[in-house]
Design an enzyme around this catalytic site. Structure first.
Site, PDB file in Angstrom:
ATOM      1  N   ARG A 237      47.093  48.798  38.034  1.00 18.31           N
ATOM      2  CA  ARG A 237      47.919  48.232  39.090  1.00 18.31           C
ATOM      3  C   ARG A 237      48.313  49.316  40.090  1.00 18.31           C
ATOM      4  O   ARG A 237      48.670  50.432  39.705  1.00 18.31           O
ATOM      5  CB  ARG A 237      49.209  47.595  38.516  1.00 18.31           C
ATOM      6  CG  ARG A 237      48.998  46.226  37.884  1.00 18.31           C
ATOM      7  CD  ARG A 237      48.671  45.190  38.945  1.00 18.31           C
ATOM      8  NE  ARG A 237      48.485  43.849  38.416  1.00 18.31           N
ATOM      9  CZ  ARG A 237      47.312  43.301  38.132  1.00 18.31           C
ATOM     10  NH1 ARG A 237      46.208  44.013  38.286  1.00 18.31           N
ATOM     11  NH2 ARG A 237      47.232  42.071  37.689  1.00 18.31           N
ATOM     12  N   GLU A 266      46.839  47.040  49.937  1.00 19.45           N
ATOM     13  CA  GLU A 266      45.386  47.185  50.037  1.00 19.45           C
ATOM     14  C   GLU A 266      44.874  46.576  51.331  1.00 19.45           C
ATOM     15  O   GLU A 266      45.120  45.393  51.582  1.00 19.45           O
ATOM     16  CB  GLU A 266      44.733  46.536  48.813  1.00 19.45           C
ATOM     17  CG  GLU A 266      45.142  47.253  47.527  1.00 19.45           C
ATOM     18  CD  GLU A 266      44.696  46.568  46.245  1.00 19.45           C
ATOM     19  OE1 GLU A 266      44.181  45.433  46.315  1.00 19.45           O
ATOM     20  OE2 GLU A 266      44.884  47.154  45.169  1.00 19.45           O
ATOM     21  N   HIS A 284      39.827  47.199  44.509  1.00 20.89           N
ATOM     22  CA  HIS A 284      40.375  46.312  43.481  1.00 20.89           C
ATOM     23  C   HIS A 284      39.250  45.457  42.898  1.00 20.89           C
ATOM     24  O   HIS A 284      39.385  44.242  42.733  1.00 20.89           O
ATOM     25  CB  HIS A 284      41.483  45.431  44.061  1.00 20.89           C
ATOM     26  CG  HIS A 284      42.484  44.981  43.031  1.00 20.89           C
ATOM     27  ND1 HIS A 284      43.833  44.910  43.293  1.00 20.89           N
ATOM     28  CD2 HIS A 284      42.341  44.583  41.744  1.00 20.89           C
ATOM     29  CE1 HIS A 284      44.476  44.486  42.213  1.00 20.89           C
ATOM     30  NE2 HIS A 284      43.588  44.277  41.264  1.00 20.89           N
TER      31      HIS A 284
END
Length: 315
Positions: A237, A266, A284
């Site tokens: 995370r 992001e 991710h």
């Protein structure tokens, strides 16, 4: 009873129609994410108003969002991390929550190791130089027989440990809920203090949820403890690492490098990170394999149906 369900992950059913078929067989009316991106709170509030259930990725299910979901009975997580869901408020509302356990663990473990290897052996930098016809040898560091420190030894951490054994690595682990039976059978050694991971490890990999106790668990003080040849990897995370401290540690070469797949926002707000050659950056995407996407879709759909069936039994 016909249920209406919101499906937010954009990859849901991308490679297989089985997740949609599971919902169709149960008679679910499905509406999918109309924005082609992770939804904001405002967008979630608009889309969640009239649904009975949701299959959710990393879109926000805060209390502010859930308060507008008056009909919501079940939440099925497309994955395992639930830090985007206000679990306390969901429990208060008697909204049931399920997770797609183990659906993507192998994919994330593979990508964790890929980042470790890429950073240690400077794969990206070498590739860039070769494309410029620069065949000069670039010296890197070994992975074989080094020490791997795992911060968090859940399902994914254990799978990373299994892969590390193939490289004859010594594996250290820190976890607040140690699984001594697994550690004893697999040769993993638990440490008593987190700082031991930073002091002793050549490679450090994070496998933790994000909460008030784990936010910025890696910051300036922790980087100062690490070896100058240490590699840190985060496929868990964003927010576990203080990104400003990471940027400074990489620029000052306090550590060898980093492989980071997750950021606090992001793309990352700290643009300095994008210009450094001792970090390998992911979007991710650790769980983004065909098999993992299929697994997450199928398991999250099955979980949703199971929760609805239990709800019907109570009615």
């Amino acid at each position: 009873m016909a249920y209406k369900v919101l499906v937010t992950p954009r990859s849901f059913g991308r490679h297989s129609n089985e997740p949609d078929e599971i919902l169709k067989r149960f008679g679910v009316e499905v509406k999918k994410n109309p924005y082609s991106k992770i939804m904001t709170e405002e967008q979630m509030i608009e889309e969640i108003k009239d649904v009975d259930g949701i299959i959710v990725g990393v879109d926000p299910l805060s209390k502010e969002v859930l308060q507008h979901a008056e009909k919501l009975k079940v939440i099925s997580k497309y994955g395992v991390g639930i830090d985007n869901i206000d679990i306390s408020y969901a429990k208060e509302r008697n909204i049931k929550v399920a997770r797609a356990m183990n659906a993507n663990a192998d994919a994330v473990a593979d990508y964790t190791f890929a980042l470790m290897m890429a950073v240690a052996r400077k794969v990206v930098k070498i590739d860039k130089e070769c494309r410029k016809s620069n065949w000069k040898k670039i010296t890197t560091i070994d992975v074989h027989k080094k020490t791997l420190g795992l911060v968090g030894l859940g399902n994914i951490g254990k799978k990373v440990a299994q892969r590390a054994k193939g490289f004859e690595m010594d594996v250290l682990a820190y976890d607040l809920m140690p699984d001594y039976e697994y550690a004893n059978s697999s040769g993993v050694q638990y440490v008593n203090h987190l700082d031991e991971i930073f002091l002793k490890s050549d490679f450090i990999s994070l496998h933790l949820p994000l909460n008030k106790h784990t936010e910025h668990i890696i910051s300036k003080d922790q980087f100062k403890l690490m070896k100058s040849i240490a590699v840190i990897v985060n496929t868990a995370r964003g927010g576990l690492i203080d990104e400003q401290a990471l940027s400074e540690a990489l620029q000052e070469q306090l550590i060898w490098g980093a492989g980071i797949d997750v950021f606090e926002s992001e793309p990352p707000q700290n643009k300095e990170l994008l210009g450094l050659d001792n970090i390998v950056i992911g979007s991710h995407c650790a769980a983004s394999t065909v098999q993992a996407i299929d697994n997450m879709g199928i398991i999250s759909s099955e979980n949703l149906v199971e929760l609805f069936e239990k709800d019907n039994e109570k009615a």
